[in-house]
Design a protein around this motif. Structure first.
Motif, PDB file in Angstrom:
ATOM      1  N   SER A   2      -8.887  -1.575   3.486  1.00 47.23           N
ATOM      2  CA  SER A   2      -8.391  -0.439   2.712  1.00 47.23           C
ATOM      3  C   SER A   2      -8.636  -0.647   1.223  1.00 47.23           C
ATOM      4  O   SER A   2      -9.067   0.266   0.513  1.00 47.23           O
ATOM      5  CB  SER A   2      -6.894  -0.244   2.981  1.00 47.23           C
ATOM      6  N   PHE A   3      -8.368  -1.836   0.753  1.00 51.35           N
ATOM      7  CA  PHE A   3      -8.525  -2.135  -0.672  1.00 51.35           C
ATOM      8  C   PHE A   3      -9.983  -2.050  -1.105  1.00 51.35           C
ATOM      9  O   PHE A   3     -10.325  -1.392  -2.088  1.00 51.35           O
ATOM     10  CB  PHE A   3      -7.961  -3.529  -0.956  1.00 51.35           C
ATOM     11  N   PHE A   4     -10.874  -2.702  -0.356  1.00 46.57           N
ATOM     12  CA  PHE A   4     -12.264  -2.817  -0.797  1.00 46.57           C
ATOM     13  C   PHE A   4     -13.085  -1.556  -0.553  1.00 46.57           C
ATOM     14  O   PHE A   4     -14.095  -1.350  -1.217  1.00 46.57           O
ATOM     15  CB  PHE A   4     -12.925  -4.035  -0.150  1.00 46.57           C
ATOM     16  N   ALA A   7      -4.390  11.044  -0.971  1.00 45.69           N
ATOM     17  CA  ALA A   7      -4.284  12.046  -2.031  1.00 45.69           C
ATOM     18  C   ALA A   7      -5.274  11.819  -3.173  1.00 45.69           C
ATOM     19  O   ALA A   7      -5.251  12.564  -4.152  1.00 45.69           O
ATOM     20  CB  ALA A   7      -2.861  12.051  -2.593  1.00 45.69           C
ATOM     21  N   LEU A   8      -6.150  10.852  -3.049  1.00 43.87           N
ATOM     22  CA  LEU A   8      -7.029  10.505  -4.170  1.00 43.87           C
ATOM     23  C   LEU A   8      -7.852  11.696  -4.650  1.00 43.87           C
ATOM     24  O   LEU A   8      -7.933  11.971  -5.856  1.00 43.87           O
ATOM     25  CB  LEU A   8      -7.955   9.349  -3.774  1.00 43.87           C
ATOM     26  N   SER A  29     -11.644   7.985   1.241  1.00 41.93           N
ATOM     27  CA  SER A  29     -10.202   7.899   1.027  1.00 41.93           C
ATOM     28  C   SER A  29      -9.439   7.929   2.344  1.00 41.93           C
ATOM     29  O   SER A  29      -8.490   7.155   2.547  1.00 41.93           O
ATOM     30  CB  SER A  29      -9.744   9.055   0.137  1.00 41.93           C
ATOM     31  N   VAL A  30      -9.838   8.806   3.258  1.00 39.05           N
ATOM     32  CA  VAL A  30      -9.168   8.889   4.558  1.00 39.05           C
ATOM     33  C   VAL A  30      -9.368   7.595   5.343  1.00 39.05           C
ATOM     34  O   VAL A  30      -8.426   7.078   5.979  1.00 39.05           O
ATOM     35  CB  VAL A  30      -9.703  10.099   5.351  1.00 39.05           C
ATOM     36  N   VAL A  61      -7.037   2.579   7.911  1.00 40.07           N
ATOM     37  CA  VAL A  61      -7.056   1.167   8.313  1.00 40.07           C
ATOM     38  C   VAL A  61      -5.792   0.439   7.870  1.00 40.07           C
ATOM     39  O   VAL A  61      -5.324  -0.492   8.543  1.00 40.07           O
ATOM     40  CB  VAL A  61      -8.316   0.451   7.774  1.00 40.07           C
ATOM     41  N   ALA A  62      -5.198   0.859   6.751  1.00 45.09           N
ATOM     42  CA  ALA A  62      -3.956   0.229   6.301  1.00 45.09           C
ATOM     43  C   ALA A  62      -2.763   0.694   7.137  1.00 45.09           C
ATOM     44  O   ALA A  62      -1.927  -0.114   7.558  1.00 45.09           O
ATOM     45  CB  ALA A  62      -3.716   0.535   4.825  1.00 45.09           C
TER      46      ALA A  62
END
Length: 397
Positions: A36-38, A102-103, A178-179, A184-185
């Protein structure tokens, strides 16, 4: 006549296993948080630029992410002490995933920074709670190797997600990225209830402020922070610094860096268990600085990929060696503090690198900014040399 029985050589004690059920279950939340982060780390600055922000302003997205992560890491050990590993980890995964949905609602810089800030708080909780929990699941005599294995597992999402996020953003759209980062998180939260919690905490607990006054923890942390500054620069600005005609080179570099870094962590873990992690900290720093200097030849594809690869090797070595060294110097009750301090060095360094390099490059150009960064990294050789001469510190009970 007496017959003597042949002497038997005592069998070497069996090494405790690394791959326990608890560690395998922990890998699920680790992969979810890392992916999710990367996925959005390098994609968000590009999305910000396409939405109208300049290159130096786009660096604020990474800076906000890292600032929030640093602030979250300062408070995470207290949250863990009060509520335990599981609630902190589950909350972190939720905050990392949900805001990503929401990005793309707005392309304003204020909105992008707000989303990144919330995700940074969530990422901090996954790092500190997850890192401390992971360390308790690894046998002390195999700590370097175990952390190397953790680095490999955590590095695979980095290896795939970092360039994939950039590619998907360009070819499919940033909404899709974004989705995916959110999914994954959020899905990984299902693995958290099966993890152990407070029962693994033993010994005297050292707080974050006390840790910041402990030279045995601060010295490797400062050295690692210098390499993290360069990491924030590489992931944020290599895609922006290379000419547009070399976009494939930027994608290749973002793939090579985590791949080589993961290999470096594995090698350092195996070697560190045999010969001591303290010996590897300085070589990791020097390799990282050399890679940044080579990357300054930003219009030469071989130099960019080679420089990022060299940096990745040094960064991976520094990651494993410093973290192994810091865990060896405290009790298990203080693993949360070590995780917080090490990740403060990581994320604070990345944030400073992303914001500072954008301002610097706007005045000097990208090539000169890379050179200055590589030279400044060498200042961290001072605590690295001192720590190497000091030798291992005595573990607190």
């Amino acid at each position: 006549m007496t017959t003597s029985l042949p002497s038997r050589t005592p069998a070497a004690p069996a090494r405790p296993p690394l791959l326990t059920r608890a560690l395998m279950l922990r890998f699920v939340s680790m992969v979810g948080a890392s992916a999710s982060f990367f996925l959005l780390l390098s994609a968000v600055p590009l999305y910000a630029r396409e939405s109208g922000a300049g290159g130096d302003t786009a660096g604020l997205a990474t800076g906000a992410l890292m600032l929030a992560t640093v602030l979250g890491e300062l408070g995470a050990p207290r949250l863990i002490a009060r509520h335990g590993y599981r609630p902190a980890l589950a909350t972190g995964l939720f905050l990392l995933g949900a805001p990503a949905l929401a990005l793309t609602v707005s392309g304003t810089m204020a909105w992008i920074v707000a989303v990144c800030f919330l995700r940074g708080l969530g990422f901090a909780l996954t790092l500190v709670a997850g890192g401390a929990l992971t360390a308790t699941l690894i046998p002390a005599e195999r700590r370097g190797e175990g952390l190397a294995l953790v680095g490999v597992v955590g590095g695979v999402p980095n290896l795939v997600a970092l360039p994939l996020g950039v590619w998907l953003g360009a070819h499919v759209g940033y909404g899709t990225v974004s989705v995916a980062a959110a999914a994954v998180a959020l899905v990984a939260i299902a693995s958290v209830p099966g993890l152990p919690d407070r029962e693994l905490m033993h010994g005297e607990s050292v707080g974050v402020l006390a840790g910041l006054r402990t030279g045995a923890l601060v010295r490797p942390g400062v050295t690692f922070a210098a390499t993290a500054v360069a990491a924030g620069i590489v992931v944020t600005f290599v895609p922006l610094a290379v000419p547009s005609s070399m976009s494939a080179v930027a994608t290749a570099a973002l793939f090579v860096q985590p791949a080589v870094s993961t290999a470096g962590r594995w090698w350092a873990g195996r070697l560190g268990d045999r010969h001591g992690a303290a010996r590897l900290v300085l070589p990791g720093l020097l390799l990282s600085a050399a890679g940044v200097l080579l990357t300054a030849l930003i219009r030469t594809p071989v130099a960019v990929v080679g420089g990022v690869a060299l940096f990745g090797a040094g960064f991976g070595i520094a990651q494993n060696a410093t973290l192994t060294l810091m865990y060896a110097r405290v009790s298990t009750a203080s693993y949360g503090t070590v995780s917080a301090l090490w990740n403060l060095a990581y994320d604070g360094g990345m944030g400073v690198g992303a914001v500072g390099f954008g301002v610097l490059a706007d005045r000097t150009g990208y090539s000169s900014a890379f050179v200055l960064t590589g030279v400044l990294m060498l200042v961290a050789a001072v605590p690295a040399v001192r720590d190497r001469r000091t030798g291992p510190a005595t573990r607190r009970p």
